[in-house]
Write a protein that holds these residues in place. Structure first.
Motif, PDB file in Angstrom:
ATOM      1  N   VAL A 209     -14.886  36.908  24.964  1.00 26.80           N
ATOM      2  CA  VAL A 209     -14.013  38.055  24.693  1.00 26.80           C
ATOM      3  C   VAL A 209     -12.611  37.584  24.306  1.00 26.80           C
ATOM      4  CG1 VAL A 209     -12.858  40.055  25.718  1.00 26.80           C
ATOM      5  CG2 VAL A 209     -15.283  39.649  26.173  1.00 26.80           C
ATOM      6  N   LEU A 210     -12.048  36.702  25.118  1.00 30.63           N
ATOM      7  CA  LEU A 210     -10.659  36.277  24.904  1.00 30.63           C
ATOM      8  C   LEU A 210     -10.523  35.310  23.722  1.00 30.63           C
ATOM      9  CD1 LEU A 210      -9.670  35.710  28.638  1.00 30.63           C
ATOM     10  CD2 LEU A 210      -8.961  37.606  27.165  1.00 30.63           C
ATOM     11  N   LEU A 278      -2.299  29.897  16.237  1.00 32.69           N
ATOM     12  CA  LEU A 278      -1.946  31.322  16.222  1.00 32.69           C
ATOM     13  C   LEU A 278      -0.462  31.518  16.541  1.00 32.69           C
ATOM     14  CD1 LEU A 278      -5.087  32.864  17.937  1.00 32.69           C
ATOM     15  CD2 LEU A 278      -4.268  33.383  15.632  1.00 32.69           C
ATOM     16  N   ALA A 279       0.046  30.755  17.488  1.00 39.13           N
ATOM     17  CA  ALA A 279       1.471  30.847  17.806  1.00 39.13           C
ATOM     18  C   ALA A 279       2.320  30.412  16.599  1.00 39.13           C
ATOM     19  CB  ALA A 279       1.785  29.985  19.024  1.00 39.13           C
ATOM     20  N   LEU A 280       1.907  29.341  15.936  1.00 38.25           N
ATOM     21  CA  LEU A 280       2.641  28.862  14.764  1.00 38.25           C
ATOM     22  C   LEU A 280       2.570  29.833  13.593  1.00 38.25           C
ATOM     23  CD1 LEU A 280       1.706  25.056  14.761  1.00 38.25           C
ATOM     24  CD2 LEU A 280       3.919  26.079  15.328  1.00 38.25           C
ATOM     25  N   PHE A 281       1.535  30.680  13.576  1.00 35.58           N
ATOM     26  CA  PHE A 281       1.360  31.622  12.470  1.00 35.58           C
ATOM     27  C   PHE A 281       2.520  32.610  12.393  1.00 35.58           C
ATOM     28  CE2 PHE A 281      -1.856  34.718  10.309  1.00 35.58           C
ATOM     29  CZ  PHE A 281      -1.420  34.298   9.065  1.00 35.58           C
ATOM     30  N   TRP A 358       1.200  36.445  18.326  1.00 40.50           N
ATOM     31  CA  TRP A 358       1.522  36.080  19.704  1.00 40.50           C
ATOM     32  C   TRP A 358       0.459  36.601  20.659  1.00 40.50           C
ATOM     33  CZ3 TRP A 358       4.462  32.252  20.544  1.00 40.50           C
ATOM     34  CH2 TRP A 358       5.588  31.994  19.753  1.00 40.50           C
ATOM     35  N   VAL A 359      -0.025  37.803  20.386  1.00 41.95           N
ATOM     36  CA  VAL A 359      -1.114  38.357  21.198  1.00 41.95           C
ATOM     37  C   VAL A 359      -2.335  37.452  21.112  1.00 41.95           C
ATOM     38  CG1 VAL A 359      -2.708  40.301  21.465  1.00 41.95           C
ATOM     39  CG2 VAL A 359      -0.296  40.729  20.937  1.00 41.95           C
ATOM     40  N   GLY A 360      -2.680  37.037  19.889  1.00 40.70           N
ATOM     41  CA  GLY A 360      -3.829  36.163  19.697  1.00 40.70           C
ATOM     42  C   GLY A 360      -3.665  34.828  20.403  1.00 40.70           C
ATOM     43  N   ALA A 361      -2.462  34.256  20.328  1.00 42.38           N
ATOM     44  CA  ALA A 361      -2.210  32.976  20.989  1.00 42.38           C
ATOM     45  C   ALA A 361      -2.377  33.101  22.500  1.00 42.38           C
ATOM     46  CB  ALA A 361      -0.808  32.477  20.651  1.00 42.38           C
ATOM     47  N   ALA A 362      -1.880  34.208  23.056  1.00 37.84           N
ATOM     48  CA  ALA A 362      -2.003  34.426  24.502  1.00 37.84           C
ATOM     49  C   ALA A 362      -3.467  34.588  24.912  1.00 37.84           C
ATOM     50  CB  ALA A 362      -1.203  35.661  24.912  1.00 37.84           C
ATOM     51  N   LEU A 363      -4.253  35.304  24.107  1.00 39.68           N
ATOM     52  CA  LEU A 363      -5.666  35.494  24.418  1.00 39.68           C
ATOM     53  C   LEU A 363      -6.425  34.167  24.364  1.00 39.68           C
ATOM     54  CD1 LEU A 363      -6.399  38.793  22.432  1.00 39.68           C
ATOM     55  CD2 LEU A 363      -6.243  38.536  24.911  1.00 39.68           C
ATOM     56  N   ALA A 365      -5.177  31.181  24.757  1.00 46.64           N
ATOM     57  CA  ALA A 365      -4.730  30.349  25.876  1.00 46.64           C
ATOM     58  C   ALA A 365      -5.405  30.788  27.175  1.00 46.64           C
ATOM     59  CB  ALA A 365      -3.206  30.436  26.019  1.00 46.64           C
ATOM     60  N   ALA A 366      -5.571  32.106  27.353  1.00 41.32           N
ATOM     61  CA  ALA A 366      -6.257  32.612  28.540  1.00 41.32           C
ATOM     62  C   ALA A 366      -7.712  32.155  28.565  1.00 41.32           C
ATOM     63  CB  ALA A 366      -6.176  34.136  28.574  1.00 41.32           C
ATOM     64  N   ALA A 367      -8.355  32.138  27.388  1.00 40.44           N
ATOM     65  CA  ALA A 367      -9.740  31.650  27.305  1.00 40.44           C
ATOM     66  C   ALA A 367      -9.812  30.176  27.674  1.00 40.44           C
ATOM     67  CB  ALA A 367     -10.286  31.870  25.890  1.00 40.44           C
ATOM     68  N   LEU A 368      -8.822  29.402  27.253  1.00 41.00           N
ATOM     69  CA  LEU A 368      -8.791  27.979  27.591  1.00 41.00           C
ATOM     70  C   LEU A 368      -8.678  27.790  29.100  1.00 41.00           C
ATOM     71  CD1 LEU A 368      -8.618  24.998  26.754  1.00 41.00           C
ATOM     72  CD2 LEU A 368      -6.138  25.313  26.455  1.00 41.00           C
ATOM     73  N   LEU A 369      -7.844  28.577  29.754  1.00 46.66           N
ATOM     74  CA  LEU A 369      -7.710  28.496  31.212  1.00 46.66           C
ATOM     75  C   LEU A 369      -9.032  28.830  31.902  1.00 46.66           C
ATOM     76  CD1 LEU A 369      -4.199  30.147  31.765  1.00 46.66           C
ATOM     77  CD2 LEU A 369      -4.787  27.717  31.898  1.00 46.66           C
TER      78      LEU A 369
END
Length: 403
Positions: A209-210, A278-281, A358-363, A365-369
């Motif tokens: 999902v993330l 995604l953050a760099l985008f 930024w939303v995509g980068a956060a999602l 990163a959450a998946a990585l965690l």
């Protein structure tokens, strides 16, 4: 390879096209219905939620009839949904059409995979399944860009009319070329659902999902982002989607190659890199060349997560692969729905067309965690099992085991 696989690939091509083409046509649809871009984004969210609900529901209903008849019924739903979208007199009607079409998505790929495998010899099953899924891959390289070009040049309604016609071709092909197959054995829902009590299954689906949600947060709004921020002409969105599709093909191949060799490391690398890109985008979106490169990278890194995530779910949901596979397809689309919605929220809040990145980068990163958490739990459980088996558990635990 039998011609029946061509019919399945055509169906997959149509489904892949209708799912992704809306992203390149959001501005046109929004203007036609006099709604905002975030509101038009609900056409992405609605489709994704329809897949989430339809994948398990249609898979279970499919056990009541022959696989061929179910595939034909699913293509019928697909045709009706796209015709509703093409002829919709109001935005709400188009949204209904998108949901109707989406109900066919998950079950078609789930049941179609079984049919494809049954059509060939045992040593060719993987190739047969891959041939069917080629339709989905090619859709993102050919169908989506061409559909976007047609929609921008002639009208978005024409695009959905053509997609409905593709559904008719797929339906006729299935009717004529796919042989009759015996009805599936009834699904024991209690047994199938028991797999979802496994924390690792839930973690794997949450990563799905993330992780893929991170991709859709950015790509859903690629048309307004590239035209308003990067300065591309409307027609350029077509070849930008080609770049995204080519990235998907490459990422999918790489992810599939390494998922069997080093599944979790592959997830760490792809999810981590996806979060960074995604953050760099948010920065590269202001430069045409850098934006184009970033779009291709998002496609590659996003789809590099698909094979390992799908395999992770199936590995952890052993004993209930059919429903788990369908639900995981729904999980990908749940990520699409949530991220498209969140991306619309930040745009509507006035943070600009790059804010969904930024939303995509956060999602991501959450998946990585969650991937790190899943691996840690797996190591802990493995160590506990080894300790008990070897008889080196603490005295209190040995007493429980030996009692």
């Amino acid at each position: 390879m039998p011609l029946a696989l061509l019919a399945l690939a055509i169906g997959a091509f149509g489904i892949g096209t209708t799912e992704f083409v809306i992203m390149g046509l959001l501005p046109e649809v929004a203007d036609d219905f006099a709604v905002s871009i975030p509101t038009a984004g609900f056409l992405v969210t609605g489709y994704a939620l329809g897949v989430v609900l339809g994948a398990p529901l249609m898979t279970v209903l499919g056990t009541k009839v022959s696989r061929k008849r179910m595939l034909m019924s699913l293509m019928g739903l697909f045709i009706v949904g796209n015709l509703l979208s093409a002829l919709a007199p109001a935005f709400s009607v188009m949204l209904i059409g998108r949901v109707v079409a989406s109900l066919a998505h998950g079950a078609f790929f789930g049941i179609g995979s079984v049919v494809a495998a049954d059509l060939v010899a045992p040593d060719k099953k993987a190739g047969a399944i891959a041939m069917m899924f080629t339709g989905l891959t090619v859709a993102n390289v050919v169908g989506v860009p061409l559909g976007t070009l047609v929609g921008q040049s002639i009208g978005w309604r024409v695009t959905f009319g053509i997609v409905a016609a593709l559904g008719v071709v797929g339906l006729v092909g299935i009717a004529k070329l796919v042989p009759d197959m015996p009805k599936q054995q009834g699904v024991r829902l209690r047994h199938e659902l028991a797999a979802f009590k496994n924390a690792q299954v839930l973690l794997a689906m949450a990563m799905t999902v993330l992780g893929f949600g991170g991709v859709f947060a950015a790509i859903t709004y690629i048309a307004p982002m590239m035209t308003h921020v990067a300065g591309f002409a409307d027609g350029s969105v077509t070849w930008l989607l080609v770049l995204f599709g080519l990235g998907m093909v490459g990422g999918n191949l790489v992810g599939g190659k390494y998922a069997d060799r080093a599944l979790m490391p592959m997830l760490y690398i792809s999810l981590g890199a996806l979060a960074v890109v995604l953050a760099l985008f948010t920065l590269t979106a202001h430069n045409k060349v850098l934006a184009a490169v970033t779009i291709a990278l998002i496609g590659a890194l996003g789809f590099a997560t698909v094979p390992p995530l799908q395999k992770r779910v199936l590995d952890q949901a052993h004993g209930a692969p059919t429903l788990a596979s369908a639900v995981n397809i729904g999980a990908f689309n749940l990520g699409n729905a949530v991220s498209a919605w969140l991306g619309g929220i930040v745009i509507a809040a006035g943070y600009g067309y790059t804010s969904p990145n930024w939303v995509g980068a956060a999602l991501a990163a959450a998946a990585l965690l969650l991937a790190f958490l899943s691996a840690a739990l797996e190591r802990r459980d493995g160590a506990s099992s080894s300790t008990v088996v070897s008889g080196t558990a603490p005295a209190g635990r040995r007493a429980v085991v030996h009692h």
